[in-house]
Design a protein around this motif. Structure first.
Motif, mmCIF file in Angstrom:
data_model
loop_
_atom_site.group_PDB
_atom_site.id
_atom_site.type_symbol
_atom_site.label_atom_id
_atom_site.label_comp_id
_atom_site.label_asym_id
_atom_site.label_seq_id
_atom_site.Cartn_x
_atom_site.Cartn_y
_atom_site.Cartn_z
ATOM 1 N N ASP A 1 0.825 -1.238 -0.020
ATOM 2 C CA ASP A 1 0.051 0.155 0.065
ATOM 3 C C ASP A 1 0.952 1.214 0.069
ATOM 4 N N ASN A 2 2.145 1.102 0.527
ATOM 5 C CA ASN A 2 3.047 2.296 0.557
ATOM 6 C C ASN A 2 3.774 2.649 -1.019
ATOM 7 N N LEU A 3 3.335 3.742 -1.416
ATOM 8 C CA LEU A 3 3.866 3.918 -2.852
ATOM 9 C C LEU A 3 5.335 3.912 -2.916
ATOM 10 N N ILE A 4 6.200 4.511 -2.009
ATOM 11 C CA ILE A 4 7.748 4.374 -1.982
ATOM 12 C C ILE A 4 8.067 2.910 -2.018
ATOM 13 N N ASP A 5 7.676 2.217 -1.207
ATOM 14 C CA ASP A 5 7.922 0.653 -1.110
ATOM 15 C C ASP A 5 7.633 0.049 -2.407
ATOM 16 N N LYS B 1 7.664 1.437 -5.263
ATOM 17 C CA LYS B 1 8.787 1.856 -6.214
ATOM 18 C C LYS B 1 10.275 0.990 -5.957
ATOM 19 N N LEU B 2 10.289 1.096 -4.804
ATOM 20 C CA LEU B 2 11.656 0.243 -4.363
ATOM 21 C C LEU B 2 11.491 -1.330 -4.527
ATOM 22 N N CYS C 1 1.338 -5.710 6.500
ATOM 23 C CA CYS C 1 0.340 -4.648 6.903
ATOM 24 C C CYS C 1 -0.275 -3.847 5.941
ATOM 25 N N SER D 1 7.957 -4.671 8.108
ATOM 26 C CA SER D 1 8.786 -4.043 8.727
ATOM 27 C C SER D 1 9.096 -4.311 10.108
ATOM 28 N N LYS E 1 11.579 -5.767 5.845
ATOM 29 C CA LYS E 1 11.887 -4.563 5.259
ATOM 30 C C LYS E 1 12.568 -3.535 6.205
ATOM 31 N N LEU F 1 19.751 2.561 -1.776
ATOM 32 C CA LEU F 1 19.116 3.250 -2.892
ATOM 33 C C LEU F 1 19.753 3.599 -3.865
ATOM 34 N N LEU G 1 20.913 1.516 -6.472
ATOM 35 C CA LEU G 1 19.809 1.084 -7.328
ATOM 36 C C LEU G 1 19.722 2.075 -8.601
ATOM 37 N N PHE H 1 16.949 7.970 -10.399
ATOM 38 C CA PHE H 1 16.184 7.046 -9.228
ATOM 39 C C PHE H 1 16.007 7.509 -7.907
ATOM 40 N N VAL I 1 12.667 8.998 -5.940
ATOM 41 C CA VAL I 1 12.247 8.464 -4.718
ATOM 42 C C VAL I 1 12.198 9.237 -3.663
ATOM 43 N N LEU J 1 9.340 11.685 -4.033
ATOM 44 C CA LEU J 1 7.918 11.171 -3.396
ATOM 45 C C LEU J 1 7.955 11.182 -2.191
ATOM 46 N N HIS K 1 2.633 4.989 11.172
ATOM 47 C CA HIS K 1 3.126 3.779 10.544
ATOM 48 C C HIS K 1 3.756 3.622 9.135
ATOM 49 N N GLN K 2 2.966 4.593 8.294
ATOM 50 C CA GLN K 2 3.105 4.893 6.982
ATOM 51 C C GLN K 2 4.609 5.579 6.763
ATOM 52 N N SER L 1 8.141 4.587 5.035
ATOM 53 C CA SER L 1 8.702 5.064 4.143
ATOM 54 C C SER L 1 9.949 5.684 4.396
ATOM 55 N N SER M 1 12.712 2.984 4.535
ATOM 56 C CA SER M 1 12.909 2.482 3.354
ATOM 57 C C SER M 1 13.980 3.441 2.615
ATOM 58 N N ILE M 2 13.736 4.637 2.742
ATOM 59 C CA ILE M 2 14.820 5.417 2.007
ATOM 60 C C ILE M 2 16.063 5.962 2.610
#
Lengths: 152, 152
Positions: A26-30, A32-33, A83, A112, A133, B31, B34, B42, B46, B49, B80-81, B85, B88-89
């Motif tokens: 559901d997470n856009l960044i994830d 993309k990754l 999640c 995560s 993650k 990152l 990638l 890239f 990211v 975003l 949590h979101q 994110s 992830s970055i």
């Protein structure tokens, strides 16, 4: 969602040199990754932002669409976040394993959070692997090797 | 030292300081790995975003926290979101604020949440400025005929 609709070329008699992976998060960044990580490992990637969309793509949704069987026969792996709002990755896993047409497709769960009960629950339900993650390139390489029967 | 070497030296030093001061962690390195010729922007994509997403989440959280009766579950799901994110970055400082933020949500502590929200804003602004400087340096290096090496 983008998805490859070109036929895979048969190279050296190999089974899917470019496996088709459906990635659900559901997470856009994830999203993309994971897409980038998978593409770097020579995978074709289709992404979905939730379980319902994923099931629709796989042909289990409420709407019947043409070319559903094309999608199903082309997906070699499903990787999903645990999640997610609405349908969790675990619930998606269950739906896939309950489906005669989909249950053979290996499912990998990502999270995560490192929660042993969660991990066991997913593995018991038939998940092939559980990955923590954030994913790295080495995680995806390992995944590809384990699941695509690559011999090194 | 010619201009290019100077710029490259500047970049290396600047990047090292970002790691040293905890603005970014190893996941940021992942990152950068990638990024290649097939996806030369890239990291910037990211990161952009992420900042957009961060802003949206912060605005949503502020609204929820302003209410007479705060829905801490909602705040928690936004945190949590953001935690996901940022992790992830490799946005380490923001991720760390989210960890504290989560405990305040669980404790239903509005003041604590508001303080964390302020901190997120602060870290967001700092990271944004830092990464913009980073990208500017990289552009200057490329313009001067150099290539941008991945961080070791």
């Amino acid at each position: 969602m983008d998805g490859g609709s070109m036929e895979d070329a048969m190279v050296g008699g190999g089974y899917t040199d470019e496996p088709h992976v459906l990635a659900v998060d559901d997470n856009l960044i994830d999203r993309k990754l994971v897409e980038r990580l998978l593409k770097n490992s020579s995978c074709k990637v289709t992404t979905a932002e939730n379980g319902l969309r994923a099931l629709e793509y796989l042909g289990l949704g409420d709407e019947k669409r043409t070319a559903l069987e094309d999608n199903v026969s082309k997906v070699n792996l499903i990787i999903t976040d645990y999640c997610m709002p609405g349908m969790t990755g675990y619930e998606l896993l269950k739906k896939i394993k309950e489906s005669s047409s989909l249950k053979e497709i290996p499912v990998v769960i990502m999270s995560s959070e490192n929660i042993p009960t969660r991990i066991n629950k997913c593995l018991e339900e038939g998940a092939q692997m559980f990955m923590l993650k954030p994913l790295k390139q080495s995680d995806v390489a390992k995944l590809r090797c384990n699941l695509m029967n690559c011999r090194s | 030292m010619d201009v290019l070497s100077q710029l490259q030296r500047q970049l290396a030093d600047f990047l090292a300081s970002l790691y040293r001061e905890g603005f970014v962690d190893d996941q940021f390195t992942q990152l950068q790995k990638l990024q290649d010729e097939s996806s030369p922007d890239f990291v910037m994509e990211v990161v952009s975003l992420f900042f957009e997403d961060c802003e949206k989440l912060v605005n949503n959280m502020a609204k929820v926290l302003e209410q007479q009766v705060v829905d801490f579950k909602q705040v928690d799901s936004h945190v949590h979101q953001l935690k996901g994110s940022s992790s992830s970055i490799g946005a380490a400082r923001i991720r760390n604020v989210c960890i504290a933020f989560k405990t305040f949500c669980e404790a239903q502590n509005r003041e604590g949440c508001l303080r964390c929200l302020q901190q997120v804003n602060h870290e967001h602004a700092q990271l944004k400025a830092n990464l913009q400087s980073l990208f500017t340096l990289e552009r200057q290096i490329v313009a001067a005929g150099g290539t941008v090496p991945a961080m070791q």
